[in-house]
Write an enzyme that holds these catalytic residues in place. Structure first.
Site, PDB file in Angstrom:
ATOM      1  N   SER A  13       0.807  -1.220   0.000  1.00  0.00           N
ATOM      2  CA  SER A  13       0.000   0.000   0.000  1.00  0.00           C
ATOM      3  C   SER A  13       0.842   1.272   0.000  1.00  0.00           C
ATOM      4  O   SER A  13       0.364   2.320  -0.438  1.00  0.00           O
ATOM      5  CB  SER A  13      -0.944  -0.004   1.205  1.00  0.00           C
ATOM      6  OG  SER A  13      -0.218  -0.135   2.407  1.00  0.00           O
ATOM      7  N   ASP A  56      10.916  -0.394  -2.037  1.00  0.00           N
ATOM      8  CA  ASP A  56       9.875  -1.279  -1.522  1.00  0.00           C
ATOM      9  C   ASP A  56       9.470  -0.851  -0.109  1.00  0.00           C
ATOM     10  O   ASP A  56      10.196  -0.089   0.550  1.00  0.00           O
ATOM     11  CB  ASP A  56      10.401  -2.732  -1.499  1.00  0.00           C
ATOM     12  CG  ASP A  56       9.280  -3.755  -1.453  1.00  0.00           C
ATOM     13  OD1 ASP A  56       8.097  -3.377  -1.357  1.00  0.00           O
ATOM     14  OD2 ASP A  56       9.601  -4.962  -1.504  1.00  0.00           O
ATOM     15  N   GLY A  57       8.351  -1.363   0.357  1.00  0.00           N
ATOM     16  CA  GLY A  57       7.913  -1.141   1.728  1.00  0.00           C
ATOM     17  C   GLY A  57       8.480  -2.212   2.642  1.00  0.00           C
ATOM     18  O   GLY A  57       9.292  -3.036   2.236  1.00  0.00           O
ATOM     19  N   ALA A  58       8.051  -2.193   3.890  1.00  0.00           N
ATOM     20  CA  ALA A  58       8.446  -3.229   4.853  1.00  0.00           C
ATOM     21  C   ALA A  58       7.385  -3.281   5.946  1.00  0.00           C
ATOM     22  O   ALA A  58       6.617  -2.327   6.130  1.00  0.00           O
ATOM     23  CB  ALA A  58       9.814  -2.916   5.459  1.00  0.00           C
ATOM     24  N   GLY A 101       2.382  -8.667   2.445  1.00  0.00           N
ATOM     25  CA  GLY A 101       1.548  -8.746   1.234  1.00  0.00           C
ATOM     26  C   GLY A 101       1.762 -10.033   0.466  1.00  0.00           C
ATOM     27  O   GLY A 101       1.166 -10.239  -0.592  1.00  0.00           O
ATOM     28  N   GLU A 136      10.306 -10.342  -4.121  1.00  0.00           N
ATOM     29  CA  GLU A 136      10.929  -9.126  -3.584  1.00  0.00           C
ATOM     30  C   GLU A 136      12.391  -9.384  -3.246  1.00  0.00           C
ATOM     31  O   GLU A 136      13.270  -8.594  -3.574  1.00  0.00           O
ATOM     32  CB  GLU A 136      10.185  -8.656  -2.327  1.00  0.00           C
ATOM     33  CG  GLU A 136       8.834  -8.025  -2.633  1.00  0.00           C
ATOM     34  CD  GLU A 136       8.002  -7.724  -1.394  1.00  0.00           C
ATOM     35  OE1 GLU A 136       7.060  -6.945  -1.527  1.00  0.00           O
ATOM     36  OE2 GLU A 136       8.280  -8.273  -0.313  1.00  0.00           O
ATOM     37  N   LYS A 176       6.434   1.457  11.456  1.00  0.00           N
ATOM     38  CA  LYS A 176       7.197   0.271  11.048  1.00  0.00           C
ATOM     39  C   LYS A 176       8.598   0.239  11.680  1.00  0.00           C
ATOM     40  O   LYS A 176       9.302  -0.750  11.559  1.00  0.00           O
ATOM     41  CB  LYS A 176       7.353   0.248   9.517  1.00  0.00           C
ATOM     42  CG  LYS A 176       6.064   0.430   8.724  1.00  0.00           C
ATOM     43  CD  LYS A 176       5.251  -0.826   8.719  1.00  0.00           C
ATOM     44  CE  LYS A 176       4.025  -0.758   7.828  1.00  0.00           C
ATOM     45  NZ  LYS A 176       4.278  -0.648   6.412  1.00  0.00           N
TER      46      LYS A 176
HETATM   47  C1  5RP Z   1       4.779  -7.291   0.584  1.00  0.00           C
HETATM   48  C2  5RP Z   1       5.665  -6.514   1.485  1.00  0.00           C
HETATM   49  C3  5RP Z   1       5.313  -5.095   1.745  1.00  0.00           C
HETATM   50  O1  5RP Z   1       6.385  -4.302   1.375  1.00  0.00           O
HETATM   51  C4  5RP Z   1       5.011  -4.926   3.196  1.00  0.00           C
HETATM   52  O2  5RP Z   1       3.983  -5.836   3.562  1.00  0.00           O
HETATM   53  C5  5RP Z   1       4.562  -3.498   3.530  1.00  0.00           C
HETATM   54  O3  5RP Z   1       3.376  -3.213   2.888  1.00  0.00           O
HETATM   55  P1  5RP Z   1       2.539  -1.897   3.176  1.00  0.00           P
HETATM   56  O4  5RP Z   1       3.305  -0.771   2.589  1.00  0.00           O
HETATM   57  O5  5RP Z   1       1.210  -2.155   2.510  1.00  0.00           O
HETATM   58  O6  5RP Z   1       2.384  -1.777   4.680  1.00  0.00           O
HETATM   59  O7  5RP Z   1       6.638  -6.986   2.000  1.00  0.00           O
HETATM   60  O8  5RP Z   1       5.173  -8.621   0.502  1.00  0.00           O
END
Ligand code: 5RP
Length: 231
Positions: free
Chosen positions: A31, A84-86, A100, A106, A124
């Protein structure tokens, strides 16, 4: 004060500045990344040209909607940057990812990038990984035995991820076991140990990979954290 979504939008837009003309870029999933992809779509329409490699079918779908073409990892040599996110990131830049379900692609994509930039809101940032359940991707054959090994080895709860009442299947056709560790004291060792269980494909522990984190706060500020990594 900004809402969680507004923070994510702000970080996503900010992170788009790291995508320069002509770059080969790995694009994460989730997201927060969603807002990065939207911003890249806007910049692409204004003439920004770059080569994208996606970490999930979900990201491929969003890029298609934004009119951005993408390549497979095999088609590019190496990526200059991945963003990317985490789900959690500790002070050393170690992370739990895979909330996700895209952890495998990834990790492969991000391992092959010169620089990994993580985009996260302040929630986070953690002192120790493990409050977020660690996703472990396993092949479907023998998954119950893998789950039992994890439960017995670590005295934890571990459950197969479900979506709408049926098992969640990853883009690579595997299951995910969500493992409730609570506190992970040695993420590097834990990642190595879990990999030794036959049937485990990948873990959501991303250690020594993040170079930078762009972090967003409810008061609207954005901070850049740099890590000293040697992966
Ligand atoms: C997907 C991931 C995402 O980067 C992680 O879940 C963070 O997602 P979001 O930005 O929706 O909190 O690892 O596999």
């Amino acid at each position: 004060m900004l809402t969680q979504d507004q923070i994510k939008e702000k970080i996503g837009k900010y992170a788009a500045d790291y995508v320069k003309p002509g770059m080969k870029v790995g694009l994460g999933t989730g997201s927060t990344v969603f807002y990065l992809l939207k911003e890249l779509g806007r910049r692409k329409a204004q003439g920004l040209s770059f080569t994208a490699v996606c970490t999930s079918v979900q990201t491929q779908r969003i890029l298609s909607e934004e009119g951005i073409e993408f390549r497979t990892l095999d088609e590019v040599d190496r990526l200059q940057v991945a963003i990317d996110g985490a789900d959690e990131i500790d002070p050393a830049g170690n992370m739990i990812k895979g909330g996700g379900g895209a952890l495998l692609r990834e990790k492969i994509v991000e391992y092959n990038a010169d620089e990994l930039i993580i985009i996260v809101d302040e929630k986070k940032l953690v002192d120790h990984l493990g409050a977020f359940p660690l996703p472990v991707e396993v092949v479907t054959f023998g998954w119950k035995q893998v789950r039992q090994q994890l439960v017995d080895n670590y005295r934890i709860d571990a459950s197969r991820r479900e979506k709408n009442g049926t098992p969640f299947i990853t883009d690579q056709g595997n299951y995910i076991l969500d493992c409730h560790f609570g506190v992970i004291t040695d993420p590097v060792q834990l990642n190595t140990d879990i990999h030794l269980i036959p049937g485990v494909v990948e873990t959501g522990l991303f250690t020594g990979m993040a170079d930078k984190a762009i972090t967003g706060y409810a008061d609207g500020t954005i901070k850049l954290i740099e890590y000293n990594q040697s992966y």
